[in-house]
Scaffold this active site. Structure first.
Site, PDB file in Angstrom:
ATOM      1  N   LYS A 121     -15.675  -2.217   3.231  1.00 48.35           N
ATOM      2  CA  LYS A 121     -15.006  -2.542   2.063  1.00 48.35           C
ATOM      3  C   LYS A 121     -16.096  -3.072   1.096  1.00 48.35           C
ATOM      4  O   LYS A 121     -16.743  -4.255   1.507  1.00 48.35           O
ATOM      5  CB  LYS A 121     -13.888  -3.597   2.320  1.00 48.35           C
ATOM      6  CG  LYS A 121     -12.543  -3.187   3.174  1.00 48.35           C
ATOM      7  CD  LYS A 121     -12.034  -4.102   3.437  1.00 48.35           C
ATOM      8  CE  LYS A 121     -10.281  -3.803   3.991  1.00 48.35           C
ATOM      9  NZ  LYS A 121      -9.829  -4.883   4.705  1.00 48.35           N
ATOM     10  N   GLU A 149       0.876  -1.159  -0.031  1.00 45.45           N
ATOM     11  CA  GLU A 149       0.084   0.160   0.013  1.00 45.45           C
ATOM     12  C   GLU A 149       0.811   1.338  -0.068  1.00 45.45           C
ATOM     13  O   GLU A 149       0.220   2.234   0.453  1.00 45.45           O
ATOM     14  CB  GLU A 149      -1.053   0.051   1.202  1.00 45.45           C
ATOM     15  CG  GLU A 149      -1.905  -1.054   1.118  1.00 45.45           C
ATOM     16  CD  GLU A 149      -2.956  -1.044   2.335  1.00 45.45           C
ATOM     17  OE1 GLU A 149      -2.986  -0.033   2.883  1.00 45.45           O
ATOM     18  OE2 GLU A 149      -3.815  -1.929   2.061  1.00 45.45           O
TER      19      GLU A 149
HETATM   20  C1  2PG Z   1      -7.032  -4.268   5.945  1.00 44.61           C
HETATM   21  C2  2PG Z   1      -6.526  -4.075   4.185  1.00 44.61           C
HETATM   22  C3  2PG Z   1      -6.241  -2.444   4.057  1.00 44.61           C
HETATM   23  P1  2PG Z   1      -6.290  -6.161   2.741  1.00 44.61           P
HETATM   24  O1  2PG Z   1      -6.856  -5.215   6.217  1.00 44.61           O
HETATM   25  O2  2PG Z   1      -7.784  -3.410   6.303  1.00 44.61           O
HETATM   26  O3  2PG Z   1      -5.054  -2.407   4.706  1.00 44.61           O
HETATM   27  O4  2PG Z   1      -5.853  -4.966   3.789  1.00 44.61           O
HETATM   28  O5  2PG Z   1      -7.066  -5.181   1.761  1.00 44.61           O
HETATM   29  O6  2PG Z   1      -5.273  -6.822   2.295  1.00 44.61           O
HETATM   30  O7  2PG Z   1      -7.428  -6.772   3.382  1.00 44.61           O
HETATM   31 MG    MG Z   2      -7.928  -4.532   8.374  1.00 45.62          MG
END
Ligand code: 2PG
Ligand code: MG
Length: 422
Positions: A334, A203
């Site tokens: 998300k 990231e």
């Molecule tokens: C999280 C995300 C973003 P990932 O765990 O919060 O940092 O990671 O998209 O790999 O789940």
């Molecule tokens: Mg997380």
């Protein structure tokens, strides 16, 4: 009315395949959207469909998801009114027919859902954040900016996944960006002086070979000070522990050479709260350790923002269970954990009704699509987590927020520390 839907395979910020969808509506408006991918995925996320053909992209191709859009999901929404997002998403969910979107793939569904929303905004002649939000949409999110990465995003240099800075003392989003950038430059200076790497993790955060998780926290504090800010007052700290990813019945901290139970890990974090200006902790315990969350986690929720990411997986039922048990006090949002825009909006509304803080989040694998920037403003989420101030897949979102703040003018609100739950 939706006239055509077309998907293709494109590449994300890790160079891995993902889904892009184009939607055209009557009147000539059309738009595209693309789908992100996590690395530290939760067990309870909607299913991302991958081809599994080891000869191509190590099995990570998305041609099946693309075909599902072109052959099934597209035809299911053609003829529907793109302005009616609920109807579009209901048609997608019905076409898939599974509880976890495993038949056609959450990546396929989400691509259509987001492209349709964007095409509707284009057709209406309004910016996406206005289209998605009500007239009340005016809150710029406080960013949690990744400074140091560990865990699955950085070859497990340290165990905890994200060490972030939160510009709580800024008065505008633009000022927050300038402050975060200063701190990031200062971190690079400090690392260079110590002979440590400034190479970047997934990231865009730094992934130096630090001796412990605590050393990462101290590096963040030192970077804030070196940039001329007061830790906690101007710029505070946040940590995504991402505990599910070092849990196998017990919590194993390689960097500290410690094996802890839930009480021990919470105690360690609680001690840090006393010593460092930490305002937010994410996934402090395993995603299925409900007992640990309820008994131990509650010691933290009275003091600081505690976010469920893998824990809630942007799932309404898991959020409601957490709220009933007094687990965490905020949710990471998300869209690809749930798979449609409408379901995402429903989770945000529920969280706001339940008094939970809402943090819209990118994934570690992203595209140039800035959709989440518009989403965060549309729902007045108050907070956003995008990654570091590096790499265009991150900057596309930060830059979109700068544009939205400018467009809102005097109506824009930057909530600063008020956005954080505790
Ligand atoms: C999280 C995300 C973003 P990932 O765990 O919060 O940092 O990671 O998209 O790999 O789940
Ligand atoms: Mg997380």
């Amino acid at each position: 009315m939706i006239e055509s839907v077309h998907a293709r395979e494109i590449l994300d910020s890790r160079g891995r395949p993902t889904v892009e969808v184009e939607v055209a509506v009557s009147g000539g408006a059309h738009a595209a959207a693309s789908v992100p991918a996590g690395a530290s995925r939760g067990r309870h996320e909607a299913v991302e469909l991958r081809d599994g053909d080891a000869a191509r992209y190590r099995g990570l191709g998305v041609r099946r998801a693309v075909a599902n859009v072109n052959e099934i999901l597209g035809p299911a929404v053609v003829g529907l009114d793109a302005q009616d997002q609920a109807a579009v998403d209901a048609a997608l969910i019905a076409a898939d027919g599974s509880a976890d979107k495993s038949n056609l793939g959450a990546n396929a569904l989400l691509g259509v859902s987001l492209a349709s929303a964007r095409a509707a905004a284009v057709a209406a002649g309004v910016p996406l954040w206005r289209h998605l939000g009500s007239a009340a949409a005016r809150v710029l999110p406080v960013p949690m900016v990744n400074l140091v990465s560990g865990g699955l995003h950085a070859g497990r240099q340290v165990d905890f996944q994200d060490f972030l800075i939160v510009p709580v003392g800024a008065s505008t989003f633009a000022e927050a960006m300038a402050m975060a950038a200063n701190v990031r430059e200062s971190a690079a200076d400090l690392l260079a002086e110590r002979g440590l790497s400034v190479l970047k993790a997934d990231e865009g955060g730094f992934a130096p070979a630090l001796e412990s998780n605590r050393a990462a926290v101290e590096l963040v504090v030192a970077s804030i000070e070196r940039a001329g800010y007061e830790p906690g007052e101007d710029v505070a700290l946040a940590i995504d522990v991402a505990a599910s990813h070092f849990f196998d019945g017990r919590y194993r901290l390689e960097a500290e050479n410690l094996t802890l139970d839930a009480a021990g890990l919470v105690q360690l974090l609680d001690d840090w709260l006393a010593g460092y200006p930490i305002v937010s902790l994410e996934d402090v315990l395993d995603e299925d350790d409900w007992a640990g969350w309820a008994s131990e986690g509650s010691r933290l929720t009275s003091k600081v923002q505690v976010i469920g990411d893998d824990l809630f997986a942007t799932d309404l039922a898991r959020l409601e269970r957490g709220a009933a048990d007094g687990v965490a006090n905020s949710i990471l949002v998300k869209m690809n954990q749930v798979g449609t825009l409408s379901e995402t909006l429903a989770v945000v509304s529920a969280a706001q009704r339940l008094g939970y803080g809402t943090v819209v989040s990118a994934r570690s694998g992203e595209t140039e699509d800035p959709f989440i920037a518009d989403l965060a403003v549309a729902v007045n989420a108050g907070q956003i987590k995008i990654g570091s101030l590096a790499q265009s897949e991150r900057l596309a979102k930060y830059n979109q927020l700068l544009r939205i703040e400018e467009a809102l003018g005097d109506d824009a609100v930057y909530p600063g520390r008020d956005a954080l739950r505790r």
